[in-house]
Design a protein around this motif. Structure first.
Motif, mmCIF file in Angstrom:
data_model
loop_
_atom_site.group_PDB
_atom_site.id
_atom_site.type_symbol
_atom_site.label_atom_id
_atom_site.label_comp_id
_atom_site.label_asym_id
_atom_site.label_seq_id
_atom_site.Cartn_x
_atom_site.Cartn_y
_atom_site.Cartn_z
ATOM 1 N N LEU A 95 40.423 31.869 25.459
ATOM 2 C CA LEU A 95 41.779 31.895 24.899
ATOM 3 C C LEU A 95 42.145 30.521 24.336
ATOM 4 N N TRP A 96 42.738 30.538 23.156
ATOM 5 C CA TRP A 96 43.105 29.298 22.468
ATOM 6 C C TRP A 96 44.528 29.376 21.961
ATOM 7 N N ILE A 97 45.180 28.216 21.937
ATOM 8 C CA ILE A 97 46.524 28.132 21.358
ATOM 9 C C ILE A 97 46.463 27.199 20.149
ATOM 10 N N LYS A 98 46.881 27.695 19.016
ATOM 11 C CA LYS A 98 47.017 26.838 17.825
ATOM 12 C C LYS A 98 48.453 26.329 17.858
ATOM 13 N N ASP A 99 48.611 25.024 18.147
ATOM 14 C CA ASP A 99 49.963 24.523 18.424
ATOM 15 C C ASP A 99 50.650 23.989 17.174
ATOM 16 N N GLU A 100 51.356 24.895 16.527
ATOM 17 C CA GLU A 100 52.073 24.572 15.289
ATOM 18 C C GLU A 100 53.383 23.830 15.547
ATOM 19 N N GLY A 101 53.750 23.730 16.840
ATOM 20 C CA GLY A 101 54.962 22.985 17.177
ATOM 21 C C GLY A 101 54.827 21.503 16.867
ATOM 22 N N LEU A 102 53.595 21.045 16.627
ATOM 23 C CA LEU A 102 53.374 19.615 16.367
ATOM 24 C C LEU A 102 53.504 19.249 14.889
ATOM 25 N N ASN A 103 53.877 20.208 14.075
ATOM 26 C CA ASN A 103 54.097 19.921 12.652
ATOM 27 C C ASN A 103 55.386 19.110 12.438
#
Ligand SMILES: Cc1ncc(COP(=O)(O)O)c(C=O)c1O
Ligand SMILES: [Zn+2]
Length: 407
Positions: A95-103
């Motif tokens: 399982l992976w999280i692509k963390d777009e909150g860091l944009n």
């Protein structure tokens, strides 16, 4: 390198010239940017991508803006984080999280707006307008500020505080509307006609989707040009899902990946689930969802314009569409924070809740490689999370974050 060849209607395939301010096709269909992928294939390779800038413009050959028009704040190339502890508890070992909150501005909307504002610069546009659930507004305000372009923003009055404050701080013209994003869109359309604004409503122009599609290129690059088995995407207007689906086709034309596709999973909320309802009924168009309501502000889109494109991707990929409740998504968001150190937007948290359901139902198998898109930062939704962590006796003074102020 040759780039864009034309714009193409996603409904009737009619072609339009590129290099002009563009909106919907005369048939009402959203326009998509088409490239000379054969020529690009000969001139560009994954090895060259690796040498590009550490942001989404590393994919410039498949983005519409010329180099001198690019307005960037460093968007993209967000981390893909292995979620071991969460995965172990839920029974997902890959399982992976692509963390777009860091944009920039704390959400994936930065990608679409970096691209749209770059194209506005290229096309000589001076005034842009957007109806927004919140995060797209913040991103437009930031990129417009960087470009010296006017941003006219229409968002629901109950938009998260962070979005309102950001837009004001970036110097945008902000109108708070007593209604939903659909009501905001009507005001933008009226103003566009009267004031000459470039209306960049979701899918009513072809460039935001191009920025968002880089989420698809990046996940492939980060997994060494292998796509995962399943992708969870919190679906409001669905632009990220549509964009990634387009990116996969482009990458296949470039010879970088094969024909295998992830199961595309559209995650919505119980209080606004037009795509889930249409999927369950086997329909290609959604019905307007009345009285839409949820703490996941970005998912409060009662009738996505590109519903048929979302549903096509979900169907063709063997994916599914699923709704979770606000209570479930807040619980999931807090679990994600506690187990992975990632404080997700409620929209991203909704995907964690959906994952739990799809593992329980057997739709997904424990060893499948799954990627959850956390589309935004939890910090932008303090009102929503504060319902779980009320502070006793906190007065205005205490909210000033440790500033020493006279009492
Ligand atoms: C944090 C967040 N996630 C997801 C969405 C939905 O995005 P899309 O239009 O790509 O479905 C939004 C839209 O506002 C958002 O702000
Ligand atoms: Zn058309």
């Amino acid at each position: 390198m040759p780039k864009v060849t034309h714009l193409e209607c996603s409904l009737c395939q009619r072609q339009y010239p590129s290099g002009e301010v563009a909106h919907l096709c005369s048939c009402g269909g959203p326009l998509l940017v088409r490239y000379d992928l054969e020529a690009i294939r000969k001139a560009w390779s994954p090895a060259q991508v690796r040498e590009g800038p550490n942001n989404m413009w590393r994919y410039a050959p498949v983005l519409p803006a010329a180099e001198e028009s690019i307005v960037t704040l460093g968007e993209g190339m967000t981390p893909l984080i292995r979620a071991r502890r969460l995965g172990a508890r839920l029974g997902a070992s890959n399982l992976w999280i692509k963390d777009e909150g860091l944009n920039p501005t704390g959400s994936f909307k930065a990608r679409g707006l970096s691209c749209a504002v770059s194209m506005a610069v290229e096309l000589g546009v001076r005034k842009m307008a957007i109806p927004s659930a919140g995060n797209a507004a913040s991103a437009l305000a930031a990129y417009a500020a960087a470009a010296g372009i006017e941003a006219h923003i229409f968002m629901p009055r109950d938009v998260p505080q962070a979005n309102y404050i950001e837009c004001k701080a970036f110097g945008a013209f902000v109108t708070l509307v007593d209604g939903l994003i659909s009501d905001c869109a009507k005001l933008v359309a009226a103003g566009a006609a009267a004031e000459g604004w470039y209306d960049i409503s979701t899918l009513k122009e072809p460039y935001r989707i191009e920025g968002k599609k880089t989420m698809g290129y990046e996940v492939a690059e980060q997994l060494d040009w292998q796509l995962p088995d399943a992708i969870f995407y919190p679906t409001g207007g669905g632009v990220g899902m549509i964009g990634m689906w387009k990116a996969f086709d482009e990458m296949q034309s470039l010879g970088w990946i094969g024909g295998q596709r992830p199961k595309m999973i559209a995650v919505q909320v119980e209080g606004c689930q037009p795509v889930v309802r249409a999927f369950e009924r086997g329909e290609r168009r959604s019905q307007f969802w009345e009285n839409a309501s949820t703490v996941a502000a970005g998912l409060r889109v009662p009738k996505p314009l590109g519903d048929f494109l979302i549903l096509d991707a979900v169907q063709a990929s063997g994916g599914t569409a699923i709704a979770v409740s606000d209570g479930e998504l807040l619980d999931a968001g807090i679990q994600l924070a506690r187990e992975e150190g990632i404080f997700a937007a409620p929209e991203g948290a909704a995907c964690v809740a959906a994952l739990e359901k799809l593992l329980a139902s057997g739709f997904l198998k424990p060893a499948e490689r799954m990627v959850i898109y956390n589309t935004g930062a939890g910090l932008k939704y303090l009102e929503a999370y504060a319902t779980r962590f009320p502070r006793a006796n906190s007065g205005e003074q205490d909210k000033l974050g440790g500033l020493i102020t006279p009492r």
